[in-house]
Write a protein that holds these residues in place. Structure first.
Motif: not given
Length: 130
Positions: A4-10, A12-13, A81-84
């Protein structure tokens, strides 16, 4: 959790890279996206001035950023803040949907932006014009 972290980070980057490229392109060429509301109807939308606001923020020129779009300048910390918070909830717990408070907040922000669009087009106050 790692998936899930990778799925979110890609995404976002990618979004940050596109935004950074757009800011650089705009700064060095002077060209930016046009506002269809202004182009076709000669009225200011709630987002008019956002490109200039982001460019000024990237240069840490806060007064100029505020002058470009005062409402979105003030709402930017709320959006961040909401996105984070939403990303954290997804990565940590796998929760995708918005909470009731997030839905209410989204409707309140939509109302603020509509009122802002109407006010900035009715009363020609200098701080409201991008």
């Amino acid at each position: 959790m790692k998936k899930r972290l990778i799925k979110t980070a890609k995404p976002t980057a990618i979004l940050l890279a596109i935004g950074f490229a757009y800011i650089l392109f705009t700064r060095f060429t002077g060209l930016s996206l046009f506002c269809p509301f202004w182009t076709f109807f000669h009225i200011y939308c709630p987002g008019c001035g956002v490109s200039r606001m982001l460019i000024h923020l990237s240069q840490l020129e806060f007064y100029e950023a505020f002058s470009s779009n005062c409402v979105l300048f003030c709402l930017t910390p709320v959006f961040l803040a909401a996105a984070i918070r939403r990303a954290y909830r997804y990565v940590r717990y796998g929760l995708k949907g918005a909470t009731k408070i997030e839905n209410v907040g989204a409707w309140i922000i939509a109302g603020i932006l509509i009122v802002f669009a109407v006010v900035r087009n009715i009363w020609q106050i200098d701080i409201l014009i991008p």
